[in-house]
Every structure is written in structure tokens, then in C-alpha cells.
Design an enzyme around this catalytic site. Structure first.
Site, PDB file in Angstrom:
ATOM      1  N   ILE A  64      36.475  59.860   9.070  1.00  0.00           N
ATOM      2  CA  ILE A  64      37.433  58.792   8.773  1.00  0.00           C
ATOM      3  C   ILE A  64      38.742  59.065   9.527  1.00  0.00           C
ATOM      4  CG2 ILE A  64      38.597  57.463   6.961  1.00  0.00           C
ATOM      5  CD1 ILE A  64      36.482  58.473   5.002  1.00  0.00           C
ATOM      6  N   PRO A  65      38.730  58.856  10.860  1.00  0.00           N
ATOM      7  CA  PRO A  65      39.978  58.998  11.614  1.00  0.00           C
ATOM      8  C   PRO A  65      40.977  57.949  11.135  1.00  0.00           C
ATOM      9  CG  PRO A  65      38.080  58.750  13.079  1.00  0.00           C
ATOM     10  CD  PRO A  65      37.619  58.477  11.698  1.00  0.00           C
ATOM     11  N   HIS A  66      42.233  58.334  11.049  1.00  0.00           N
ATOM     12  CA  HIS A  66      43.246  57.415  10.560  1.00  0.00           C
ATOM     13  C   HIS A  66      44.599  57.780  11.150  1.00  0.00           C
ATOM     14  CE1 HIS A  66      42.853  60.826   7.826  1.00  0.00           C
ATOM     15  NE2 HIS A  66      44.150  60.696   7.578  1.00  0.00           N
ATOM     16  N   ALA A  67      45.474  56.774  11.200  1.00  0.00           N
ATOM     17  CA  ALA A  67      46.804  56.996  11.772  1.00  0.00           C
ATOM     18  C   ALA A  67      47.727  55.854  11.375  1.00  0.00           C
ATOM     19  CB  ALA A  67      46.710  57.079  13.294  1.00  0.00           C
TER      20      ALA A  67
END
Length: 111
Positions: A64-67
Site C-alpha cells: 500500500i504505497p501512499h503519499a
């Protein structure tokens, strides 16, 4: 918030062929930028910067890449299924083939 507020049909990528986490983040950034009218370089940089803090591989083949991105007004998402799993430095050591990306406003408490 309902899932359809975050994830539009165009943000589903069912068959990505990639060889590394960096290339995946680049491809995802390009797709997110085109769907949500964002700057691809800023999206990639934000995702890469967050990944440098610690891997977002959750285990069991899921990441779950997030930014946060300054120019977005609400949380947006993208779902990708990889043809061949890649190393994502997951907690359980398993390679990742399912990726759910979240991009949120910079001042947001989410992500």
C-alpha cells in the site's frame, strides 16, 4: 467515504509487467498523474520519499504505497495487479503482486 470516491474505474491496472519497485512507482505515478491531472514527477517523488522512510509492503503479496501531494484536493487511489510479483521489502519477505496506492492532500490527516 466510500471506495468509489477514492478509486475510479480508470485507476485499475489489471496487468502490470515490471521488474522493480522503482519502475512500478514510476509507472503508477504516470498513470495517476494522467487520471487525476497531477504532476507525474511530484507524485513519483512523494511516493519514493515515503517508501524511503520504510517499505509499504504489508505482507501476503500486498503493498500500500501512499503519499501526500500538495496539489490534490481529496484522497485518490489506484489499484494494480502485477503479472509477476516483485520484491517490495515486505514484512513477511513475500513478493508483492497486489498494490493499492493512496494519494492524499498534503495537509490531510489520511495517509
Amino acid at each position: 467515504m466510500v471506495l468509489s470516491d477514492i478509486l475510479v474505474p480508470q485507476a485499475i491496472m489489471p496487468g502490470i509487467q515490471t521488474t522493480s519497485k522503482k519502475r512500478l512507482l514510476q509507472e503508477i505515478s504516470l498513470h495517476i498523474a494522467s487520471i487525476y491531472q497531477l504532476d507525474q514527477v511530484k507524485v513519483f517523488s512523494a511516493l519514493q520519499e515515503r517508501e524511503n522512510l520504510g517499505p509499504t509492503g504489508m505482507g501476503h503479496g500486498v503493498a500500500i504505497p501512499h503519499a501526500r501531494v500538495r496539489t490534490i484536493e481529496s484522497v485518490k487511489g489506484l489499484f494494480a495487479r502485477l503479472i509477476k510479483p516483485i520484491d517490495f521489502n515486505s514484512m513477511d519477505g513475500q513478493c508483492v503482486d497486489l498494490v493499492f496506492v493512496l494519494i492524499a492532500p498534503e495537509e490531510s490527516g489520511a495517509v
